[in-house]
Design an enzyme around this catalytic site. Structure first.
Site, PDB file in Angstrom:
ATOM      1  CB  SER A  19      -2.932   5.780  11.985  1.00 45.42           C
ATOM      2  OG  SER A  19      -1.882   4.826  11.438  1.00 45.42           O
TER       3      SER A  19
ATOM      4  CG  ASP B 250      -2.260  -7.579  10.364  1.00 48.44           C
ATOM      5  OD1 ASP B 250      -1.890  -8.569   9.591  1.00 48.44           O
ATOM      6  OD2 ASP B 250      -2.138  -6.719  10.324  1.00 48.44           O
TER       7      ASP B 250
END
Ligand code: ADP
Ligand code: MG
Length: 423
Positions: A33, A152
Site C-alpha cells: 500500500s 508483526d
C-alpha cells in the site's frame, strides 16, 4: 510498481469517495500500500488514507485487515486502547484496477523514525516506559478482549499519537514538519529525512566494519553512545498500527510470521504459537528503544543460516534453550542435534541482558538490573511461561518514576490502568 494490480498513483488534490477525502501528501508506504495524508471534507479533519494495491491477493489481504480493524474499533468506542482507529473504508477505481482504501485516524511518526531521529542512541528509560505502557495497553486489548494476535509488532508499526491539528499548528505533528497549507509542498523534505540519509550512510559504514557474528559481539562494545537528542516535549503516547499480518488466535493461517529480528523462537522452530509471540516482539522493541540497537540482528555465515545464527544469539543472551523446547518443533532437526545443541554453531559467548546493558550500553547498574528484570521473563523460551500484556502492566518497572524510587509502588500501581491508556 505503479502498474496493473499494483499501487494507485495519487496526485495532490485527488479526490476520493465521491469527493469526501482530498489527498494532501504522502505519509509512507508498505509492501501492499501507499499511505496519504488526506483532508476529510465531511468532518474537517485530517486522516490517513491507506490505498491498497489492486491485485486480488492484495484486495483480500485488505478485506482481512479491515475486518480486524473494524473489530478493534467496535470493541473500543472511547478510543483509549492504543490501537489505530479505522474511520471508513471504500473502493476506488483507478487505471491500475480497483483499490481497497482504508481511512485511518492520522497519527505521527513511527518509533523507528524516532529511533533514527535520536541517532540510534537510545532514549531515556522514562520515555521508554511511557511507550511500553501504550504498547502493552494495546496488546492487552488485542489479546485478552479481542482474541487477536498482531504478529508483526516492531518499531515501524507503532506510531506516535499526533495531537496537533496540522492546519492550526504548522510546526510539528509528532516529529515531521507539516505543510503550512493543506495543499502545497508535496516533496516535504523534512529535516528528519536529511538526518536519516546521513544516518544511513553511517550505519552502512558501521555494518561494513563489523561483519561476522563472533566479531560483532566484541566489536560492538566500544564507546558509550553520546550525543542524544533532546526528546523533551515530544509526547510519548503511541498506538499499534498495521494489522495486515494480524490474525485471530483460533484461526491462524501462516506458519512463518513476524519480521525477522522480532521473530519468536517458537516461530523459527515451528512449535506452534499464540499471543506470546507479540510479547517477544514487544521485548525486542523495548530494548531497541532504550539502546538504539536491534536486540537480535541475525546474519547467515560460513556454514550456518540466518535461523541458526538467530537461535545462537538468543541463547547467548538468555542462556541455553531447554532441550525439550529445542527439539520440540517441526523444524528443530534443522538446527539442533538430539542433545539440544546447535548443529553448526558450537561455541556460544554468553552475555546476559543486565551485563549487556551495563557493559555495552553503560546503563547504571541499578537501572540495568531493573530493566532486565522486566524484559527477561518476557523472553522465556517457553512461550506459556511468558507474562501476558496484562501481567506486564502490573510490573513495578513500569511505575518507577525515578531510577531508585521504589517507594509507594502500591499507591502508584492502583493508578496504572488509567495511566496506561493512550488518550
Ligand atoms: P503496510 O501494511 O503496507 O506496511 P502500514 O499500515 O504499515 O502499511 O503503513 C505504511 C506506512 O504509512 C507506515 O509505516 C507509516 O509511515 C504510514 N502510516 C500508516 N498509517 C498511518 C497513520 N494512521 N497516520 C500516519 N501515518 C501512517
Ligand atoms: Mg507496515
Amino acid at each position: 510498481a505503479y502498474r496493473k494490480g499494483g499501487y494507485h498513483a495519487v496526485r495532490i488534490g485527488d479526490q476520493f469517495a465521491g469527493g469526501r477525502y482530498i489527498a494532501q501528501r504522502k505519509l509512507g508506504w508498505g509492501q501492499f500500500s501507499t499511505v496519504w495524508l488526506a483532508y476529510d471534507t465531511r468532518t474537517s479533519n485530517y486522516v490517513a488514507l491507506k490505498i491498497q494495491k489492486s491485485a486480488l491477493q492484495f484486495a483480500q489481504a485488505a478485506l482481512h485487515e479491515i475486518e480486524l480493524l473494524q473489530a478493534a474499533a467496535d470493541g473500543d468506542p472511547e478510543n483509549t486502547k492504543c490501537v489505530i482507529r479505522l474511520i471508513d473504508d471504500f473502493k476506488h477505481a483507478g487505471p491500475n484496477g480497483q483499490h481497497l482504501c482504508m481511512v485511518l485516524e492520522f497519527l505521527g511518526d513511527s518509533l523507528l523514525r524516532l529511533i533514527k531521529y535520536n541517532r540510534y542512541k537510545g532514549m531515556e528509560l522514562s520515555k521508554v516506559r511511557e511507550i511500553c505502557k501504550c504498547i502493552l495497553t494495546g496488546l492487552d486489548y488485542l489479546h485478552r478482549e479481542l482474541g487477536m494476535i498482531h504478529s508483526d509488532l516492531k518499531p515501524e508499526n507503532i506510531l506516535l499519537c499526533s495531537t496537533i491539528d496540522p492546519a492550526k499548528d504548522p510546526i510539528r505533528s509528532g516529529l515531521t514538519p507539516i505543510l503550512e497549507k493543506p495543499e502545497g509542498n508535496q516533496n516535504g523534505t523534512s529535516t528528519m529525512n536529511l538526518i536519516e540519509k546521513k544516518l544511513k550512510r553511517r550505519a552502512k559504514k558501521a555494518a561494513a566494519k563489523i561483519s561476522g557474528r563472533r566479531v560483532s559481539i566484541v566489536g560492538l562494545s566500544e564507546t558509550p553512545k553520546k550525543n542524544k537528542r533532546n526528546l523533551d516535549g515530544i509526547d510519548m503516547r503511541c498506538k499499534v498500527v498495521d494489522f495486515g499480518n494480524g490474525c485471530w488466535a483460533d484461526n491462524k493461517f501462516a506458519e512463518e510470521i513476524q519480521t525477522r529480528q522480532y521473530r519468536a523462537p517458537e516461530v523459527i522452530l515451528q512449535s506452534g504459537y499464540s499471543y506470546s509471540v507479540d510479547m517477544w516482539s514487544f521485548a525486542c522493541t523495548a530494548f531497541e528503544l532504550a539502546t538504539g540497537d536491534m536486540l537480535f540482528a541475525p546474519k547467515e555465515g560460513n556454514g550456518y543460516g540466518e535461523d541458526e545464527d538467530h537461535l545462537a544469539l538468543m541463547m547467548e543472551l538468555l542462556g541455553k534453550m531447554p532441550r525439550k523446547i529445542a527439539i520440540g518443533g517441526a523444524r528443530s532437526k534443522d538446527y539442533f542435534d538430539r542433545h539440544g545443541d546447535l548443529k553448526r554453531i558450537r561455541r556460544l559467548k554468553y552475555w546476559p541482558l543486565d551485563r549487556l546493558l551495563i557493559d555495552k550500553y553503560k546503563l547504571p547498574e541499578a537501572e540495568a538490573r531493573e530493566f532486565a528484570d522486566f524484559l527477561c521473563p518476557i523472553m522465556d523460551f517457553a512461550p506459556e511461561k511468558r507474562p501476558t500484556a496484562q501481567q506486564c502492566l502490573q510490573h513495578p518497572w513500569l511505575n518507577l518514576r525515578t531510577q531508585n524510587n521504589e517507594d509507594d509502588i502500591e499507591g502508584q500501581m492502583s493508578n496504572m490502568q488509567i495511566k496506561g491508556s493512550c488518550s
